[in-house]
Design a protein around this motif. Structure first.
Motif, PDB file in Angstrom:
ATOM      1  N   SER A 394       1.098  -1.303  -0.067  1.00 13.16           N
ATOM      2  CA  SER A 394       0.058  -0.146   0.080  1.00 13.16           C
ATOM      3  C   SER A 394       0.957   1.420  -0.104  1.00 13.16           C
ATOM      4  O   SER A 394       0.136   2.676  -0.225  1.00 13.16           O
ATOM      5  CB  SER A 394      -0.986  -0.569   1.475  1.00 13.16           C
ATOM      6  OG  SER A 394      -0.209  -0.189   2.670  1.00 13.16           O
ATOM      7  N   PRO A 401      -3.726   2.353 -12.838  1.00 10.78           N
ATOM      8  CA  PRO A 401      -4.828   1.891 -12.349  1.00 10.78           C
ATOM      9  C   PRO A 401      -5.194   1.534 -13.822  1.00 10.78           C
ATOM     10  O   PRO A 401      -6.459   1.530 -14.742  1.00 10.78           O
ATOM     11  CB  PRO A 401      -6.105   3.455 -12.040  1.00 10.78           C
ATOM     12  CG  PRO A 401      -5.035   3.878 -12.712  1.00 10.78           C
ATOM     13  CD  PRO A 401      -3.788   3.734 -12.836  1.00 10.78           C
ATOM     14  N   ARG A 402      -4.694  -0.202 -14.078  1.00 10.66           N
ATOM     15  CA  ARG A 402      -4.851  -1.045 -15.224  1.00 10.66           C
ATOM     16  C   ARG A 402      -4.644  -2.512 -14.995  1.00 10.66           C
ATOM     17  O   ARG A 402      -4.226  -2.993 -13.918  1.00 10.66           O
ATOM     18  CB  ARG A 402      -4.320  -0.113 -16.370  1.00 10.66           C
ATOM     19  CG  ARG A 402      -3.120  -0.161 -16.156  1.00 10.66           C
ATOM     20  CD  ARG A 402      -2.416  -0.151 -17.710  1.00 10.66           C
ATOM     21  NE  ARG A 402      -2.894  -1.011 -18.909  1.00 10.66           N
ATOM     22  CZ  ARG A 402      -2.980  -0.413 -20.292  1.00 10.66           C
ATOM     23  NH1 ARG A 402      -2.239   0.974 -20.663  1.00 10.66           N
ATOM     24  NH2 ARG A 402      -2.785  -1.454 -20.580  1.00 10.66           N
ATOM     25  N   GLU A 403      -5.395  -3.080 -16.053  1.00 14.53           N
ATOM     26  CA  GLU A 403      -4.204  -4.849 -15.843  1.00 14.53           C
ATOM     27  C   GLU A 403      -3.399  -4.607 -16.866  1.00 14.53           C
ATOM     28  O   GLU A 403      -3.159  -4.114 -17.918  1.00 14.53           O
ATOM     29  CB  GLU A 403      -5.868  -5.696 -16.504  1.00 14.53           C
ATOM     30  CG  GLU A 403      -7.161  -5.753 -15.872  1.00 14.53           C
ATOM     31  CD  GLU A 403      -7.917  -6.675 -16.249  1.00 14.53           C
ATOM     32  OE1 GLU A 403      -7.873  -7.285 -17.407  1.00 14.53           O
ATOM     33  OE2 GLU A 403      -9.355  -6.591 -15.798  1.00 14.53           O
ATOM     34  N   LYS A 434      -4.304  -9.204  -7.732  1.00 11.39           N
ATOM     35  CA  LYS A 434      -5.345  -7.310  -7.718  1.00 11.39           C
ATOM     36  C   LYS A 434      -4.517  -6.869  -6.463  1.00 11.39           C
ATOM     37  O   LYS A 434      -4.368  -7.047  -5.529  1.00 11.39           O
ATOM     38  CB  LYS A 434      -6.050  -7.169  -6.705  1.00 11.39           C
ATOM     39  CG  LYS A 434      -7.332  -6.534  -7.016  1.00 11.39           C
ATOM     40  CD  LYS A 434      -7.563  -5.423  -8.388  1.00 11.39           C
ATOM     41  CE  LYS A 434      -8.304  -4.694  -8.072  1.00 11.39           C
ATOM     42  NZ  LYS A 434      -8.700  -4.070  -9.840  1.00 11.39           N
ATOM     43  N   SER A 436      -4.605  -2.702  -5.002  1.00 13.08           N
ATOM     44  CA  SER A 436      -5.214  -1.693  -5.375  1.00 13.08           C
ATOM     45  C   SER A 436      -5.981  -1.615  -6.160  1.00 13.08           C
ATOM     46  O   SER A 436      -6.739  -2.197  -6.859  1.00 13.08           O
ATOM     47  CB  SER A 436      -4.002  -0.268  -5.394  1.00 13.08           C
ATOM     48  OG  SER A 436      -4.318   1.227  -5.726  1.00 13.08           O
ATOM     49  N   ASN A 437      -5.449  -1.229  -7.186  1.00 11.19           N
ATOM     50  CA  ASN A 437      -6.294  -0.938  -8.056  1.00 11.19           C
ATOM     51  C   ASN A 437      -5.734  -1.248  -9.668  1.00 11.19           C
ATOM     52  O   ASN A 437      -6.203  -0.786 -10.996  1.00 11.19           O
ATOM     53  CB  ASN A 437      -6.990   0.658  -8.543  1.00 11.19           C
ATOM     54  CG  ASN A 437      -8.116   1.547  -7.841  1.00 11.19           C
ATOM     55  OD1 ASN A 437      -8.888   0.578  -7.762  1.00 11.19           O
ATOM     56  ND2 ASN A 437      -7.788   2.413  -7.840  1.00 11.19           N
ATOM     57  N   THR A 438      -4.608  -1.931  -9.687  1.00 12.25           N
ATOM     58  CA  THR A 438      -3.485  -2.465 -10.545  1.00 12.25           C
ATOM     59  C   THR A 438      -3.530  -4.128 -10.450  1.00 12.25           C
ATOM     60  O   THR A 438      -4.002  -5.039  -9.016  1.00 12.25           O
ATOM     61  CB  THR A 438      -2.379  -2.210 -10.982  1.00 12.25           C
ATOM     62  OG1 THR A 438      -2.065  -1.033 -10.602  1.00 12.25           O
ATOM     63  CG2 THR A 438      -1.878  -2.631 -12.049  1.00 12.25           C
ATOM     64  N   THR A 439      -4.029  -4.566 -11.663  1.00 14.88           N
ATOM     65  CA  THR A 439      -4.497  -5.763 -11.813  1.00 14.88           C
ATOM     66  C   THR A 439      -2.982  -6.612 -12.539  1.00 14.88           C
ATOM     67  O   THR A 439      -3.356  -6.598 -13.785  1.00 14.88           O
ATOM     68  CB  THR A 439      -6.183  -6.656 -12.522  1.00 14.88           C
ATOM     69  OG1 THR A 439      -6.818  -5.936 -11.700  1.00 14.88           O
ATOM     70  CG2 THR A 439      -5.836  -8.204 -12.553  1.00 14.88           C
TER      71      THR A 439
END
Length: 717
Positions: A394, A401-403, A434, A436-439
């Protein structure tokens, strides 16, 4: 010991130090036609002048000089670029002036320079031990110069320059300098090294340690000097630097024990902020007890041993272990003068009050930490890298923020790691998918032959903005081309194991817990088929050499044990064809076959699959028949290597010692590999940053990898 300055007495320099004189530089500046002259000399004394801007230097590649940086030791420094790709380099120029060296001396030194200027690990591993190394060594065929081409790193300040700008270091900073420096010396003194002419030698002394040959890189954006983090680098090894000493100087063989003394003196000078007595002009003498402060008495005693004023340390490794075990300074970390000590005595009551206040805060903070501490286990405190890492996932900033899809070799170490549950019922793959907002989505691929072609790396190479099947790969072997960047995220390797039987005469005990690479080579190429041929004290029992199914593990074995020899590899394939199976299957049958006198199985496998079971005993490995230098990577909780008398089935906190593992002959690293193309989304660098946090390193350690001991400053960029 440090190389002495060469005054080139044959040249009547007005300042008596032609290498550091400004007139050779002024010659180039004041002579408009200088750039057209093939050779330039100082107009005052005839000493070789500074290289003019835009001069091209030709070796295997062509480099262009852009500016003069200054002198260091026996060489001049220039910034430059490699012409074919415009990559910045540092050019180090060495001189063999014709008034000081005759033609034969010049020829011999040029030839030796090309043979010895640069070292790398003999086994091909790409590990960063903070040693500034050369990309290329070039001799000027017709001139008086040699050049060392160094890939540009943002490290240019020597410890001498640091002292001139900042003054004396605090004791805690000196300890950290020693910690990093001793780690590098441990590597340099003990590893099997390869020189440019392909010569292999076991260890090497630096031979030229001083305030001028140790560089310091300060972390950026730090306001408080006392807490400032930094990295220490060594440069200018005596093996090539001494070639440019005056012919009258008798060069001696550099010795590791002299490196320790020289490092101790450098640390002593760091404590004082200077190395020369202003009255006598002579180096400060550590035997003068008036120069020492009592504020860190433990460091003082340590330096006495390092310098040799007390019982000297036998090696850099022993010295570093002693350093890490030193008690923390009981008072201020800074070295103080006698006047400061007098003031401290007068203010004793105030200091005592502050002491109790600080102690109360420490106890309060410790209690809060105990109840609020992270749920993942810490690495051992002695790991010097641990305190510098970002704590948690964190805390990693700017995660895109993407895959991202990434890849690795099918049936690889990484695939095994992802299937582990190191802390809870949650797989490593679930933890890392996964954040945060990143995959991060994992897709394994299988190379037809990893020796010929790595499909994971090829897939990453093909990544473009329009189409990208994999933004990065996890692999046991770094990419070797300029389009990809490889960053180590953990250490891995192979364990060689035999049955851990409860019989009175079992293989680990009869082998004394170790085996040589030469014996392994003969076993796996069919030259030895019975244990009694390994050692006459071993039983008359057939050997069954088992191999795992992981392609990268097999490739590593072929490189390290079989030396990548085609005939040995062909014999290996013949020998192991019927004995190749998953490590999990081998560890199930290995003890039973030995107990029933059917065969004595020997096998190898990745660390994660071997170290935490009790049917098989991992052997210490030596790189020669002299098994006295065998390295056992698995340690007991007490801090000692395991031995054949141990019962591995009694569950205890066995662990891989990170520092010791650096010397293990079958150690390797695991890399994140991603494109250098900055136009692509930074999936690889983001994943890399997560794995080099404390949380990431702890997760990988529990899953079966070995934490890193060091990182370059530009890691994961």
């Amino acid at each position: 010991m440090p190389i002495k300055k060469n005054l080139y007495q044959e040249y009547r320099c007005y300042c008596n130090t032609p290498l550091n004189c400004d007139r050779p530089l002024q010659t180039v500046i004041d002579t408009p036609e200088a750039k057209h002259l093939p050779v330039k000399y100082c107009t005052g004394c005839g000493f070789p002048a500074i290289i003019a801007q835009n001069t091209e230097i030709k070796g295997n590649r062509i480099y262009k000089v852009t500016s003069f940086l200054g002198t260091r030791g026996l060489g001049r420094m220039y910034s430059g670029v490699r012409i074919d790709n415009n990559q910045p380099v540092v050019i180090r120029e060495y001189l063999l002036p014709n008034r000081s060296f005759n033609d034969e001396e010049t020829r011999q030194r040029k030839e030796k320079f090309q043979r010895v200027a640069g070292v790398s690990l003999a086994d091909g591993r790409n590990q960063n031990f903070r040693l500034i190394n050369a990309v290329e060594a070039i001799k000027d065929e017709r001139g008086e110069r040699c050049y060392l081409i160094i890939q540009e790193v943002d490290v240019s300040q020597t410890l001498r320059q640091y002292l001139q700008e900042n003054g004396a270091m605090e004791a805690s900073q000196v300890r950290e300098v020693l910690n990093q420096a001793l780690q590098t010396l441990q590597f340099l003194h003990t590893q099997k090294l390869r020189l440019p002419a392909n010569q292999i030698q076991q260890g090497m002394a630096h031979g030229n340690i001083s305030l001028d040959s140790i560089l310091i890189k300060l972390e950026k954006n730090q306001n408080h000097q006392s807490n400032q983090q930094f990295y220490i680098y060594f440069c200018d090894l005596a093996i090539y630097e001494s070639l440019f000493e005056h012919p009258t100087v008798q060069a001696s063989q550099a010795k590791p024990e002299e490196d320790l003394i020289a490092l101790g003196l450098a640390a002593f000078y760091l404590c004082l902020g200077r190395d020369i007595d202003s009255n006598s002009g002579q180096p400060l003498n550590p035997k003068d007890d008036r120069l020492w402060s009592n504020t860190d008495s433990h460091l003082k005693l340590f330096l006495h041993q390092l310098i040799g004023l007390d019982t000297p340390f036998e090696s850099a490794e022993i010295a570093r272990k002693a350093l890490l075990q030193l008690p923390k300074p009981s008072q201020s970390n800074s070295f103080t003068t006698s006047q400061q000590e007098e003031k401290q005595e007068k203010g004793w009551n105030k200091t005592w009050f502050v002491f109790w206040g600080i102690l109360a805060l420490i106890l309060l903070g410790g209690g809060m930490w105990y109840f609020l501490r992270p749920k993942y286990p810490s690495l051992k405190r002695e790991n010097p890298l641990w305190s510098r890492l970002v704590p948690n996932f964190s805390d990693v900033p700017n995660l895109p923020p993407r895959e991202f899809t990434y890849t690795a070799e099918k049936n690889s170490t990484w695939g095994f790691i992802l299937r582990q549950k190191p802390q809870t019922t949650k797989l490593v793959e679930e933890t890392l998918t996964k954040v945060s907002n990143t995959t991060f989505n994992y897709q394994a691929v299988q190379s037809p032959d990893v020796r010929v072609r790595s499909l994971p790396l090829d897939t990453v190479r093909e990544c473009t903005i329009q189409s990208c099947k994999a933004y990065f790969a996890i692999t046991s072997f770094p990419a070797e081309d300029g389009g990809l960047k490889s960053q180590a995220i953990a250490s891995d390797g192979l364990l060689i194991y035999v049955a851990h039987s409860k019989k009175d005469s079992n293989l680990p005990q009869l082998l004394k817990g170790k085996i040589s690479l030469d014996s392994l080579r003969k076993i796996y190429t069919g030259q030895i088929t019975n244990w009694k041929d390994v050692d006459k004290n071993l039983p008359d029992l057939p050997i069954k050499p088992y191999a795992p199914t992981e392609p990268e593990a097999v490739l590593l074995f072929q490189k390290r044990v079989l030396n990548d020899d085609p005939q040995s590899i062909a014999n290996y394939k013949t020998v192991t064809t019927q004995y190749t199976q998953a490590t999990e299957e081998t560890t199930k049958v290995i003890r039973a076959q030995f107990d029933e006198n059917q065969a004595g199985i020997i096998a190898f496998g990745i660390i994660g699959k071997v170290w935490n079971q009790c049917n098989a005993y991992p052997l210490a490995i030596s790189d020669s028949d002299n098994k006295g230098n065998a390295i056992q990577p698995l340690f007991k909780p007490e801090g000692q290597p395991i031995d054949p008398d141990i019962d591995l089935c009694i569950k205890r906190n066995y662990y891989i010692d990170e520092s010791n593992f650096q010397r293990y002959p079958l150690g390797n690293q695991l890399f994140v590999v991603y494109p250098k193309d900055n136009s692509l989304p930074p999936g690889g660098s983001a994943f890399c940053k997560l794995l080099i946090t404390r949380e990431g390193q702890s997760l990988l350690q529990k899953a079966g990898l070995v934490p890193l001991l060091s990182l370059p400053e530009n890691a994961c960029q």
